[in-house]
Design a protein around this motif. Structure first.
Motif, PDB file in Angstrom:
ATOM      1  N   GLU A   2      -7.652  11.079  10.746  1.00  0.00           N
ATOM      2  CA  GLU A   2      -8.390  11.252  12.002  1.00  0.00           C
ATOM      3  C   GLU A   2      -7.448  11.667  13.130  1.00  0.00           C
ATOM      4  N   CYS A  32     -10.277  10.502  -1.097  1.00  0.00           N
ATOM      5  CA  CYS A  32     -11.609   9.981  -0.782  1.00  0.00           C
ATOM      6  C   CYS A  32     -12.535  10.248  -1.958  1.00  0.00           C
ATOM      7  N   TYR A  72       0.832  -1.203   0.000  1.00  0.00           N
ATOM      8  CA  TYR A  72       0.000   0.000   0.000  1.00  0.00           C
ATOM      9  C   TYR A  72       0.870   1.257   0.000  1.00  0.00           C
ATOM     10  N   SER A 124     -20.014   6.920  12.101  1.00  0.00           N
ATOM     11  CA  SER A 124     -19.134   6.022  11.357  1.00  0.00           C
ATOM     12  C   SER A 124     -19.114   6.376   9.871  1.00  0.00           C
ATOM     13  N   LYS A 125     -20.159   7.033   9.399  1.00  0.00           N
ATOM     14  CA  LYS A 125     -20.241   7.465   8.008  1.00  0.00           C
ATOM     15  C   LYS A 125     -20.352   8.978   7.955  1.00  0.00           C
ATOM     16  N   TYR A 134     -12.492   4.648  20.300  1.00  0.00           N
ATOM     17  CA  TYR A 134     -11.422   5.420  19.664  1.00  0.00           C
ATOM     18  C   TYR A 134     -10.056   5.164  20.301  1.00  0.00           C
ATOM     19  N   LYS A 152      -7.433   7.035   6.281  1.00  0.00           N
ATOM     20  CA  LYS A 152      -8.467   7.666   7.114  1.00  0.00           C
ATOM     21  C   LYS A 152      -8.003   7.760   8.558  1.00  0.00           C
ATOM     22  N   PHE A 153      -7.389   6.700   9.078  1.00  0.00           N
ATOM     23  CA  PHE A 153      -6.878   6.706  10.448  1.00  0.00           C
ATOM     24  C   PHE A 153      -5.844   7.816  10.625  1.00  0.00           C
ATOM     25  N   HIS A 174      -8.401   4.299   1.763  1.00  0.00           N
ATOM     26  CA  HIS A 174      -7.916   3.185   2.580  1.00  0.00           C
ATOM     27  C   HIS A 174      -8.134   3.529   4.048  1.00  0.00           C
ATOM     28  N   ASP A 175      -8.407   2.516   4.849  1.00  0.00           N
ATOM     29  CA  ASP A 175      -8.608   2.737   6.281  1.00  0.00           C
ATOM     30  C   ASP A 175      -7.380   3.349   6.938  1.00  0.00           C
ATOM     31  N   ARG A 176      -6.201   2.975   6.480  1.00  0.00           N
ATOM     32  CA  ARG A 176      -4.979   3.526   7.079  1.00  0.00           C
ATOM     33  C   ARG A 176      -4.841   5.017   6.802  1.00  0.00           C
ATOM     34  N   VAL A 205     -16.164   8.145   1.294  1.00  0.00           N
ATOM     35  CA  VAL A 205     -15.432   6.905   1.505  1.00  0.00           C
ATOM     36  C   VAL A 205     -13.953   7.183   1.259  1.00  0.00           C
TER      37      VAL A 205
END
Length: 173
Positions: A115, A95, A6, A70-71, A135, A111-112, A107-109, A104
């Motif tokens: 955040e 996104c 990734y 969450s969304k 969290y 987004k993390f 990738h979750d990473r 959306v």
């Protein structure tokens, strides 16, 4: 990049011909480098500055965290937020919008990372976020990066048992 497909894909996507300027600590900076390059590209084709785009994205994420959403639904954003995030969504590298108008992340990473940056970007953090057990990964990263008082660490430990090891380690340092 520790052979992480990734992270290597992100670097390759940036089309950087000369990567010598990148620090040896690239693994820890790759998301920031990626965001900087993408937002510069967006800035070049629009009327706002890259920092405005980034701040809008971070504020949207922080609000979602604070409201335990969450969304993130595009239609629920203010007009000014929509105007600033629309070029990011059109670019789709950070996104995009799904069929139900949810934002959306690629990738979750990513987004993390955003955040955590959203939390770090705040002058003061809502207790709603700090004391939310869901969290704990974000808060743990926040504690690892930011200097916070022993009293705050103790309060966080009370409500977030998953962070006891992290906060004890932080206090010893």
């Amino acid at each position: 990049l520790s052979n992480d497909p990734y992270l290597i894909g992100i670097l390759k996507e940036l089309n950087i011909d000369d990567i010598e300027f990148l620090s040896s600590d690239i693994e820890n900076n790759i998301f920031e480098i990626f965001l900087d390059r993408i937002l510069k590209d967006i800035e070049g084709t629009s009327t706002s500055y890259k920092n405005e785009y980034k701040n809008a994205l971070l504020n949207i994420l922080y609000t979602a965290l604070e409201n335990k959403q969450s969304k993130i639904i595009f239609t629920s954003l203010s007009d000014s937020q929509k105007n600033l995030i629309r070029p990011i969504l059109d670019n789709t590298k950070i996104c995009r919008l799904d069929d139900e108008w949810n934002i959306v992340f690629r990738h979750d990473r990513l987004k993390f990372y955003l955040e955590v940056q959203a939390i770090l970007n705040q002058k003061s953090i809502s207790k709603t976020i700090l004391l939310e057990p869901f969290y704990y990964n974000l808060i743990g990263q926040y504690i690892a990066i930011k200097e916070i008082s022993s009293e705050s660490l103790i309060e966080i430990q009370k409500y977030n048992p998953y962070l006891k090891k992290v906060t004890v380690h932080k206090e010893i340092k």
